[in-house]
Design a protein around this motif. Structure first.
Motif, short mmCIF file in Angstrom:
data_model
loop_
_atom_site.label_atom_id
_atom_site.label_comp_id
_atom_site.label_asym_id
_atom_site.label_seq_id
_atom_site.Cartn_x
_atom_site.Cartn_y
_atom_site.Cartn_z
N PRO A 127 6.05 85.38 -15.58
CA PRO A 127 6.33 85.77 -16.96
C PRO A 127 7.67 86.50 -17.07
CG PRO A 127 4.79 87.29 -15.98
CD PRO A 127 4.99 86.19 -14.98
N ASP A 128 8.30 86.44 -18.22
CA ASP A 128 9.47 87.29 -18.43
C ASP A 128 9.06 88.53 -19.20
OD1 ASP A 128 9.48 86.79 -21.17
OD2 ASP A 128 10.77 85.04 -20.95
N ASP A 129 10.02 89.38 -19.54
CA ASP A 129 9.63 90.67 -20.10
C ASP A 129 9.21 90.57 -21.57
OD1 ASP A 129 12.08 90.23 -21.14
OD2 ASP A 129 13.08 91.90 -20.14
N PRO B 159 4.33 90.86 -21.71
CA PRO B 159 3.79 91.99 -20.95
C PRO B 159 2.37 91.74 -20.48
CG PRO B 159 4.03 92.54 -23.29
CD PRO B 159 4.72 91.24 -23.07
N GLY B 160 2.09 92.14 -19.26
CA GLY B 160 0.74 92.10 -18.74
C GLY B 160 0.30 90.75 -18.21
N VAL C 106 -2.12 87.98 -28.84
CA VAL C 106 -2.34 89.09 -27.93
C VAL C 106 -1.01 89.56 -27.36
CG1 VAL C 106 -3.41 89.75 -25.74
CG2 VAL C 106 -4.69 88.36 -27.39
N ASP D 158 0.94 91.49 -29.96
CA ASP D 158 0.40 92.85 -30.11
C ASP D 158 0.86 93.75 -28.97
OD1 ASP D 158 -0.85 92.15 -32.42
OD2 ASP D 158 -2.84 91.89 -31.55
N ARG D 159 0.84 93.23 -27.76
CA ARG D 159 1.29 94.03 -26.63
C ARG D 159 2.75 94.42 -26.79
NH1 ARG D 159 -1.32 90.92 -21.33
NH2 ARG D 159 -3.50 91.30 -21.91
N ALA E 241 4.09 98.13 -27.03
CA ALA E 241 5.04 98.58 -26.00
C ALA E 241 6.27 99.20 -26.64
CB ALA E 241 5.44 97.42 -25.09
N ARG F 51 17.72 87.38 -17.59
CA ARG F 51 16.86 86.39 -18.25
C ARG F 51 17.19 86.26 -19.72
NH1 ARG F 51 11.04 85.86 -15.26
NH2 ARG F 51 10.94 84.01 -16.57
N ALA G 8 1.02 97.83 -22.97
CA ALA G 8 1.75 96.59 -22.78
C ALA G 8 1.07 95.71 -21.73
CB ALA G 8 3.19 96.87 -22.34
N GLN G 9 0.48 96.34 -20.74
CA GLN G 9 -0.18 95.59 -19.67
C GLN G 9 -1.45 94.90 -20.17
OE1 GLN G 9 0.29 94.68 -16.37
NE2 GLN G 9 2.35 95.18 -17.03
#
Lengths: 606, 606
Positions: free
Chosen positions: A88-90, A93-94, A504, A507-508, A512, B386, B512-513
């Motif tokens: 995953p990229d930033d 998240p998670g 989801v 939302d994260r 964040a 990225r 975030a996780q």
């Protein structure tokens, strides 16, 4: 592990122009189409092209680095090449991994004749345990080392014994329905990498990914130029080739040159050596063991995947090491520091891997001491640079000297540079060209390269995941104008597969950025009046203890809103009141702080 | 903007070994120490070294790239060099900037004699509006271009007219208390960069950051080798020098060489040119305008900081452009594409900057069309890879050709490589050496380089932020054993400063996780029984609509917990019940999903 796949999200909109790129699912099976038409179920399906055409569908790997997977379809037959995962990229998240959306293949699984895996890297085998069962456990065909890696991965997911994993040799000819497959060895950073020449009723296709031309490979097994040239002489309708380094001029250095650097480095190091590397880079590991043996060092191997892969490579003869060179960490104290080398995972700074734990000082057996030298034998995968840099700083802080790709040529790529890519085109002389394996700008750069080799622009196809290239018996090719097949990302997080969707993730992202702000209003159901003071639960927004005033003001605002709007229970669940509170308080908080936490109003009816 | 600074967090533990690195605040002012001792307030202060020693305190920039700031103290006098900001890494979600903790300086602000700014980049001036007011608006001394940039920044924060911004020339001598300062011009990617020779009662210190030796600088103004050599001949007790490229061998290419590439590129491009660059890289901008003029292109400038900085540089004569070469975007349609060049910000892929908006297709005036060529004239700051890659893909998708540092030498660094760093040591011949400006492993590499230049290891000091190097009149130096001064990061997010602390950041990371999970239990205050069914509010955890079963089961579990534990209201606010629910439900969710959302139990008493 693959029980909860009920939610499959559209691809998140990665800075893409405007529209949310959602692929509409569709059917390619004419029979199914007819049935659906007859029963009135067909709403979005429009794709009904001829069964006598070859269709090539990249399922993943042409819009990103990773999750490589391609389907070929002719008549009633489908074959699948590779089943990779991406990291995953930033913006995600998670998330642990991303795998391709395989809805279309699931719907057509009875037509899948086989899955061919080109080599044993995670971006080509990583999704096997997630996807194979969804496709009815079709047979897999691959080379010995790859087969062992695939089996190990299936074993970890308790899936061994379902799909038949067939070991092939590079000289085998495989007949899978309308497809005849022949293989040729290529060089890469893992042994047993092969390209494929696929003979179809409309012509021959060469699929070659993750390769380089290494004239002095560590295992002595060079690319089979003769075969590639022969396939080229037979006539190639379409070449699909690796775009990872299409922007890099010249040639990729031979793996053997890295061996010389490793040797020289070992010669100079006085204390212990800690060597971090991908656990699948068997040739690099071979050169590490060679240097360790030459300079009389015992080797401690740490990291589960490193131990597993070395065991596999040793048992199959892909790794040749001095007897008794590997010792257990408890035995290390019997040897002086200059007779110890430690092999570990974590060259990308991954949090849970060996080297990161060593750098944090919480590895259970390896503690850095002054005089150690740590060699990070990899170049950063984009996105990992800061984690690696922080890790290097921690290592120096603990007293280790560090050597990495910027200080010394301690790594070479496994992917062909421009001159090699051109040589592949020269050998195969394809009529059509489809660059694969890379982000869009790399794919485009590879297409530009093909133009310089004389392939007309109209014969070069840069597809997106889920687009369909169709080739017919008149040797014509076009990207079909039908909608793409379903090709979103499937996110894998913890035990669930596909139940972390775009919503989801979004939302994260919001939480964040600015945290969340829950407002609980306990109302009397008869008159809509507040029974209690509103309750506020907030995290990740502001430091609550220091901001009593703000919270008090918010409660006051909420009270006012409830008093003026609370009576109007126009919609069930107080939706109207909740919307007003969300908007007004959201705006209020922004005015006060210039932050936009996720505001969640809750009404408790008593 | 700087009203809410009541919370100043300890530095978050960036993968650092085990302990949470919290610096204990302390006093260095003896009088204050005595007063505190007398009043019994002194608990952590132990630092009481001689006022007749020179003390050097890096406040930021020696553990990270960015937030550069250093204090020098002798007797009753303090001077401060630079006030930079740093950009957050991915462990700091939602944070805009990081600035140094200046608690110690605030406590000693009456002793600050002046602030010297070496050059106009954000990692050296960015924190000026946040910090100057906290220090009682001390006078600033800097070169003309830097002064203009500092004033612009203060103006944006409505702070102009408070601190006096004094413009100096490179030949001025500045007397600030016990410190005498002389300057020498260095080359960097912005004009008016200077190094400082600081004469103190114990010896001379050279502070030189963000420099390279460019023998053919674009503005024709070379490094003042003669001055540096003369200072060296006078005797230098301590050299503090830039470690950014201490790991890179050889020399840094001249900015002028990049000009040749830009020229060649312009010569070949048929359509429009879109040129992305740092708005502060005036020399690069000069070369862009030169190429535009030579190839008969009009220039459209977009991006607020680009427009501002060009205006400043033009007005001060640091930029020389053809009259009327700049046009407004509305005028573009009067010219064919090959007579248009667009200059924009966003070379780092920053979300809000010009190029990212162009790539997303939502720039208000610039729309990519087929035939455009975009030149990204920068190399990625670690962590941005990225985002840049995704932006390049979007640009190619819209039809632009892309040129960036991997495809062509379209960027050179502004920071000296190893041979230049060694030459600086050879010219200044310092007794002691302190590498600055870089992550710890770069600092250490610079120290290694100093050893090869014959500086003994015991004379090389690699400090952490907040540590103190003390030099006395006997020409001895040591890092004091007293605790560091307060040196944590201050996070800036929206309007607030310092009110986003470690707790808030950690909460954001957790959410975030795996998202968050609020459990609302409405209890009868008399008997602790549930009045309503428990309410669940969850975001970023699972897709709620597809997981009714899980939610139902959780409610059932909560109900059981309340029934068995709810009566025991052992602590106020039902803390006991809430703890039990948090732990049990957290564990339950982990068992079911292998995710750990932030579980927040709320009790509403009726």
């Amino acid at each position: 592990m693959m029980r909860r796949q009920n939610f499959r999200p559209p691809r998140p909109n990665h800075n893409r122009s405007g529209s949310t790129a959602v692929a509409t699912p569709q059917k390619t099976d004419r029979l199914e189409s007819l049935i659906e038409k007859a029963t009135g179920l067909l709403t979005t399906s429009r794709y009904t092209s001829s069964r006598q055409n070859l269709r090539i569908i990249p399922m993943g790997g042409v819009e990103e680095v990773g999750e490589n997977m391609t389907a070929l379809e002719f008549g009633d037959d489908i074959i699948v090449i590779d089943m990779g995962l991406a990291f995953p990229d930033d913006t995600m998240p998670g998330i642990d991994y991303i795998i391709p959306d395989t809805k279309w293949l699931e719907e057509n699984k009875r037509r899948i004749r086989g899955v061919i895996i080109t080599h044993g890297h995670l971006d080509h085998i990583g999704a096997v345990p997630y996807i194979l069962p969804k496709l009815g456990d079709p047979p897999v065909y691959t080379m010995a080392l790859t087969a062992a890696f695939v089996k190990k991965r299936l074993e970890e997911f308790s899936l061994l014994g379902r799909s038949k994993i067939n070991t092939i040799t590079k000289d085998d000819v495989l007949a899978l329905g309308n497809f005849k497959l022949r293989f040729f060895r290529v060089n890469h950073s893992i042994p047993d990498s092969v390209g494929i020449c696929i003979t179809t009723p409309v012509g021959q296709v060469i699929y070659v990914t993750d390769w380089k031309f290494d004239h002095t490979p560590v295992d002595g097994k060079a690319t089979e130029f003769d075969k590639i040239a022969r396939f080229g002489a037979e006539g190639i309708l379409l070449l699909m080739s690796d775009s990872t380094n299409a922007i890099k001029p010249g040639y990729c250095a031979s793996e053997r040159e890295i061996g010389l650097t490793i040797d020289r480095t070992f010669n100079e190091i006085k204390g212990r050596v800690i060597f971090a590397n991908f656990s699948t880079s068997i040739s690099r590991i071979q050169q590490f063991f060679d240097a360790a043996a030459k300079y009389n060092r015992k080797v401690i191997v740490t990291g589960r995947s490193m131990v597993n892969n070395i065991e596999i490579a040793l048992s199959l003869g892909y790794l040749k090491i001095q007897p008794k060179i590997i010792i257990k960490s408890e035995q290390a104290k019997k040897f002086p520091d200059n007779q110890i080398a430690i092999l570990t995972t974590g060259a990308q700074g991954e949090d849970a891997a060996g080297l990161a734990r060593i750098a944090r000082g919480d590895h259970k057996t390896v503690k850095i001491k002054k005089g150690d030298t740590t060699i990070v034998s990899a170049s950063p995968i984009p996105g990992n640079e800061r984690a690696i840099s922080a890790m290097l700083s921690n290592l120096t802080r603990l007293g280790s000297h560090v050597i990495y790709n910027k200080t010394l040529d301690i790594h070479t790529s496994g992917h062909a540079h421009q001159e090699e890519l051109k040589l592949m085109m020269a050998l195969t002389k394809p009529k059509f060209f489809m660059p694969i394996h890379g982000e869009h700008h790399m794919i485009v750069a590879h297409g530009e390269l093909a133009k310089t080799m004389g392939i007309p622009e109209t014969n070069i196809f840069s597809l997106d995941n889920g687009q369909i290239l169709e080739l017919n018996s008149a040797k014509e090719a076009k990207v079909t104008e039908d909608p793409k097949i379903s090709s979103g990302y499937v996110f894998i997080d913890g035990l669930g597969i596909g139940d972390v969707g775009e919503v989801v993730i979004r939302d994260r992202q919001v939480m964040a950025q600015d945290g969340m702000f829950v407002i609980i209003m306990t109302l009397d159901r008869r008159n809509g009046k507040l029974i209690n003071q509103p309750d506020i639960i907030s995290r990740g927004f502001i430091y609550m203890k220091g901001n009593d005033d703000l919270i008090r003001e918010v409660k006051h605002e909420v009270r006012k809103l409830v008093e003026s709007k609370g009576k109007e229970k126009l919609e069930p669940n107080w939706a109207y009141l909740r919307n007003i509170v969300r908007d007004e308080i959201g705006e209020y908080l922004y005015q006060k702080t210039e932050r936009r936490p996720m505001v969640l109003p809750v009404v408790i009816e008593i």
